[in-house]
Design a protein around this motif. Structure first.
Motif, PDB file in Angstrom:
ATOM      1  N   PRO A 290      -4.517  -7.061  -4.470  1.00  0.00           N
ATOM      2  CA  PRO A 290      -3.647  -7.580  -3.412  1.00  0.00           C
ATOM      3  C   PRO A 290      -2.638  -6.557  -2.891  1.00  0.00           C
ATOM      4  N   ALA A 291      -2.293  -5.559  -3.723  1.00  0.00           N
ATOM      5  CA  ALA A 291      -1.340  -4.538  -3.282  1.00  0.00           C
ATOM      6  C   ALA A 291      -1.992  -3.538  -2.327  1.00  0.00           C
ATOM      7  N   LYS A 292      -3.321  -3.412  -2.405  1.00  0.00           N
ATOM      8  CA  LYS A 292      -4.063  -2.505  -1.529  1.00  0.00           C
ATOM      9  C   LYS A 292      -5.299  -3.249  -1.013  1.00  0.00           C
ATOM     10  N   PRO A 293      -5.062  -4.260  -0.197  1.00  0.00           N
ATOM     11  CA  PRO A 293      -6.124  -5.223   0.119  1.00  0.00           C
ATOM     12  C   PRO A 293      -7.254  -4.707   0.991  1.00  0.00           C
ATOM     13  N   LEU A 294      -7.027  -3.609   1.704  1.00  0.00           N
ATOM     14  CA  LEU A 294      -8.016  -3.152   2.678  1.00  0.00           C
ATOM     15  C   LEU A 294      -8.973  -2.089   2.145  1.00  0.00           C
ATOM     16  N   LEU A 295      -8.815  -1.686   0.897  1.00  0.00           N
ATOM     17  CA  LEU A 295      -9.568  -0.540   0.406  1.00  0.00           C
ATOM     18  C   LEU A 295     -11.077  -0.746   0.475  1.00  0.00           C
ATOM     19  N   ASN A 296     -11.589  -1.858  -0.022  1.00  0.00           N
ATOM     20  CA  ASN A 296     -13.039  -2.067  -0.011  1.00  0.00           C
ATOM     21  C   ASN A 296     -13.608  -1.955   1.402  1.00  0.00           C
ATOM     22  N   MET A 297     -12.971  -2.633   2.345  1.00  0.00           N
ATOM     23  CA  MET A 297     -13.454  -2.623   3.720  1.00  0.00           C
ATOM     24  C   MET A 297     -13.315  -1.257   4.362  1.00  0.00           C
ATOM     25  N   ALA A 298     -12.149  -0.633   4.218  1.00  0.00           N
ATOM     26  CA  ALA A 298     -11.885   0.630   4.898  1.00  0.00           C
ATOM     27  C   ALA A 298     -12.764   1.755   4.370  1.00  0.00           C
ATOM     28  N   VAL A 299     -12.922   1.829   3.059  1.00  0.00           N
ATOM     29  CA  VAL A 299     -13.728   2.907   2.482  1.00  0.00           C
ATOM     30  C   VAL A 299     -15.176   2.787   2.949  1.00  0.00           C
ATOM     31  N   ASN A 300     -15.725   1.580   2.926  1.00  0.00           N
ATOM     32  CA  ASN A 300     -17.109   1.427   3.355  1.00  0.00           C
ATOM     33  C   ASN A 300     -17.276   1.729   4.846  1.00  0.00           C
ATOM     34  N   THR A 301     -16.341   1.249   5.651  1.00  0.00           N
ATOM     35  CA  THR A 301     -16.429   1.454   7.099  1.00  0.00           C
ATOM     36  C   THR A 301     -16.356   2.933   7.470  1.00  0.00           C
ATOM     37  N   MET A 302     -15.581   3.710   6.699  1.00  0.00           N
ATOM     38  CA  MET A 302     -15.366   5.115   7.048  1.00  0.00           C
ATOM     39  C   MET A 302     -16.268   6.091   6.292  1.00  0.00           C
ATOM     40  N   LEU A 303     -17.274   5.587   5.609  1.00  0.00           N
ATOM     41  CA  LEU A 303     -18.158   6.469   4.837  1.00  0.00           C
ATOM     42  C   LEU A 303     -18.773   7.580   5.682  1.00  0.00           C
ATOM     43  N   SER A 304     -19.149   7.244   6.905  1.00  0.00           N
ATOM     44  CA  SER A 304     -19.840   8.226   7.760  1.00  0.00           C
ATOM     45  C   SER A 304     -18.896   8.947   8.710  1.00  0.00           C
ATOM     46  N   ASP A 305     -17.606   8.951   8.406  1.00  0.00           N
ATOM     47  CA  ASP A 305     -16.633   9.595   9.286  1.00  0.00           C
ATOM     48  C   ASP A 305     -16.335  11.036   8.900  1.00  0.00           C
ATOM     49  N   GLY A 306     -17.110  11.583   7.993  1.00  0.00           N
ATOM     50  CA  GLY A 306     -16.941  12.993   7.661  1.00  0.00           C
ATOM     51  C   GLY A 306     -17.150  13.280   6.187  1.00  0.00           C
TER      52      GLY A 306
ATOM     53  N   ASN B 205     -21.984  11.292  -1.757  1.00  0.00           N
ATOM     54  CA  ASN B 205     -21.427  12.231  -2.738  1.00  0.00           C
ATOM     55  C   ASN B 205     -20.187  12.965  -2.251  1.00  0.00           C
ATOM     56  N   ASN B 206     -20.058  13.157  -0.931  1.00  0.00           N
ATOM     57  CA  ASN B 206     -19.051  14.103  -0.439  1.00  0.00           C
ATOM     58  C   ASN B 206     -18.189  13.591   0.708  1.00  0.00           C
ATOM     59  N   SER B 207     -18.103  12.286   0.898  1.00  0.00           N
ATOM     60  CA  SER B 207     -17.229  11.783   1.968  1.00  0.00           C
ATOM     61  C   SER B 207     -15.781  12.147   1.666  1.00  0.00           C
ATOM     62  N   ILE B 208     -15.036  12.479   2.732  1.00  0.00           N
ATOM     63  CA  ILE B 208     -13.659  12.960   2.530  1.00  0.00           C
ATOM     64  C   ILE B 208     -12.607  12.140   3.277  1.00  0.00           C
ATOM     65  N   PHE B 209     -13.019  11.215   4.140  1.00  0.00           N
ATOM     66  CA  PHE B 209     -12.076  10.363   4.872  1.00  0.00           C
ATOM     67  C   PHE B 209     -10.971  11.198   5.532  1.00  0.00           C
ATOM     68  N   PRO B 210     -11.347  12.008   6.515  1.00  0.00           N
ATOM     69  CA  PRO B 210     -10.374  12.892   7.170  1.00  0.00           C
ATOM     70  C   PRO B 210      -9.150  12.129   7.670  1.00  0.00           C
ATOM     71  N   GLN B 211      -7.984  12.736   7.523  1.00  0.00           N
ATOM     72  CA  GLN B 211      -6.740  12.065   7.898  1.00  0.00           C
ATOM     73  C   GLN B 211      -6.726  11.682   9.367  1.00  0.00           C
ATOM     74  N   LYS B 212      -7.252  12.549  10.214  1.00  0.00           N
ATOM     75  CA  LYS B 212      -7.281  12.254  11.650  1.00  0.00           C
ATOM     76  C   LYS B 212      -8.140  11.025  11.924  1.00  0.00           C
ATOM     77  N   GLU B 213      -9.302  10.955  11.265  1.00  0.00           N
ATOM     78  CA  GLU B 213     -10.190   9.802  11.442  1.00  0.00           C
ATOM     79  C   GLU B 213      -9.545   8.538  10.874  1.00  0.00           C
ATOM     80  N   LEU B 214      -8.806   8.684   9.783  1.00  0.00           N
ATOM     81  CA  LEU B 214      -8.132   7.543   9.176  1.00  0.00           C
ATOM     82  C   LEU B 214      -7.076   6.976  10.110  1.00  0.00           C
ATOM     83  N   GLU B 215      -6.308   7.830  10.736  1.00  0.00           N
ATOM     84  CA  GLU B 215      -5.288   7.358  11.670  1.00  0.00           C
ATOM     85  C   GLU B 215      -5.920   6.651  12.865  1.00  0.00           C
ATOM     86  N   THR B 216      -7.040   7.190  13.339  1.00  0.00           N
ATOM     87  CA  THR B 216      -7.757   6.541  14.439  1.00  0.00           C
ATOM     88  C   THR B 216      -8.283   5.177  14.012  1.00  0.00           C
TER      89      THR B 216
END
Length: 425
Positions: A56-72, A124-135
């Motif tokens: 509950p303290a970080k409720p969006l992690l499951n959704m956000a990580v999966n959604t951004m897998l192909s963002d870099g 194996n190597n997704s990095i969730f770029p900060q720029k993509e995360l902000e977008t």
């Protein structure tokens, strides 16, 4: 010549045959299921991961990580990943669910050696770029601003909170929640969740020996587990004590209605019978709710009911949008239809129509090997075997009106239903 004055001969559906997969467990703990069928040189490969336990303290992690897998990744940008997949006429998508998240690749067999390394890189190597995360955060907040202006969205959010409570099933994102998303947390979540011991790979299509060899080589011993074991499994439902929720919107032309309650899941012996009862009430276009609320009263364009099934339990829900001036009358008609199921036997001709609809829909849904795979996923991730579908067919064919009225009295208590209304009442 076909005599078109004669109707085609109809036959009762005796049984429904499903294709069963071949199963292999790889050395790294990953389960591999293969559905080998079809003439086209095409395969669909799904990498399915159990979501980490909801925080509950970080409720969006499951959704956000999966959604951004192909963002870099460490070697490819989001656009380069997309270009590589598009160049070979393949299709890549990521899907998030309450209990599982997945990566799906559709590709021709001849291009698998070019497309598969892209998936391996993502896992194996997704990095969730900060720029993509902000977008991502900005886009999601904009979508949220739009969606919460809609009565049906507000009703669904309120209903889920009431029925499921403070769990992943009842959670609805708020604007401020996106500020809790941090790249370091996402990387840690990713490393723990996206590893072979927490993965099920399902391959369907024309699986040639070299196809299977390439997949097992790429995602077998060369894909190693991390030191952090994935902690999966979600907490049980926590229904709210309050049963009625009304959000007034004075300018609303329509009111959104959502009614239901927690109930049994797919593992319960009554679930398949309850599916028949639900179909009679609101599970198809010819249902009682449609006949009354839409066809007879003209209160709505559409109304329906359904059953949700999760490992932790299930829920019955009913949803519609009606003219704001007839909202109270619509709720009254819904209550009337539910109570009729508890006091009057369903006529045999109506039950026969529902039987044919349910069996025909199931048979008609098995149009290709991918459909057979989807049927397997339904039972596999619920902890069931293929005899579930044998029992389903038997239940639909043989259920009686007496059984339905008993079920209605057991599971349908309108006074104990959660009722959510957004608009005017």
């Amino acid at each position: 010549m076909i005599n078109r004055k004669l109707a085609p001969e109809s036959r009762a559906i005796e049984n429904i045959k499903l294709i069963h997969p071949e199963h292999t467990k790889l050395g790294n703990g990953c389960n591999l299921f293969c559905f080998n069928s079809g003439d086209q040189e095409l395969v669909r490969i799904e990498w399915i991961f159990g979501n980490l336990t909801f925080d509950p303290a970080k409720p969006l992690l499951n959704m956000a990580v999966n959604t951004m897998l192909s963002d870099g990744t460490t070697s490819l940008s989001a656009s380069e990943i997309a270009d590589k997949i598009d160049f070979y006429g393949a299709f890549l998508q990521v899907d998030y669910g309450y209990e599982n998240s997945q990566v799906t690749l559709y590709t021709l067999n001849k291009h698998l050696h070019n497309t598969l390394p892209v998936i391996a890189d993502i896992l194996n190597n997704s990095i969730f770029p900060q720029k993509e995360l902000e977008t991502f955060k900005r886009n999601q907040q904009q979508k949220l601003q739009v969606s919460v202006q809609k009565n049906d969205i507000l009703a669904r959010r309120a209903f889920n909170r009431a029925v499921y409570g403070a769990t992943i099933f009842g959670y609805a994102a708020e604007m401020a929640d996106y500020q809790t998303l941090h790249r370091d947390d996402m990387l840690a979540h990713y490393k723990q969740m996206y590893q072979p011991a927490n993965c099920t790979i399902i391959i369907s299509g024309k699986i040639e020996p070299q196809t299977l060899s390439l997949i097992t080589d790429t995602f077998g011993d060369r894909w190693a587990n991390t030191s952090a074991q994935a902690t999966t499994g979600q907490t049980a439902f926590k229904p709210a004590p309050e049963l009625f929720y009304f959000t007034e919107r004075p300018d609303a032309l329509q009111s959104a209605i959502r009614i239901g309650m927690p109930t049994i899941n797919r593992k319960h012996e009554d679930f398949q019978s309850l599916q028949v009862l639900n179909t009679v009430l609101g599970g198809y276009f010819g249902s009682r709710l449609m006949a009354n609320i839409r066809e007879d009263k003209g209160y709505t364009y559409g109304i329906g009911s359904g059953l949700a099934s999760f490992k932790q339990g299930g829920a019955f829900f009913l949803a519609t949008e009606v003219g704001a001036d007839v909202c109270k009358a619509a709720v009254g008609e819904i209550e009337k239809e539910i109570n009729l199921l508890k006091t009057e036997l369903v006529p045999e001709d109506e039950l026969s129509l529902v039987r044919n609809y349910m069996l025909g829909s199931t048979l008609g849904s098995l149009e290709n090997i991918f459909s057979h795979t989807d049927k397997f996923k339904t039972i596999h991730f619920a902890g069931l075997d293929y005899d579930y579908y044998d029992r389903y067919t038997d239940t639909v064919k043989n259920i009686t009106s007496e059984k339905l009225i008993k079920l209605a009295n057991t599971y349908f208590n309108f006074d104990q239903f959660y009722k959510v209304i957004v608009g005017k009442y």
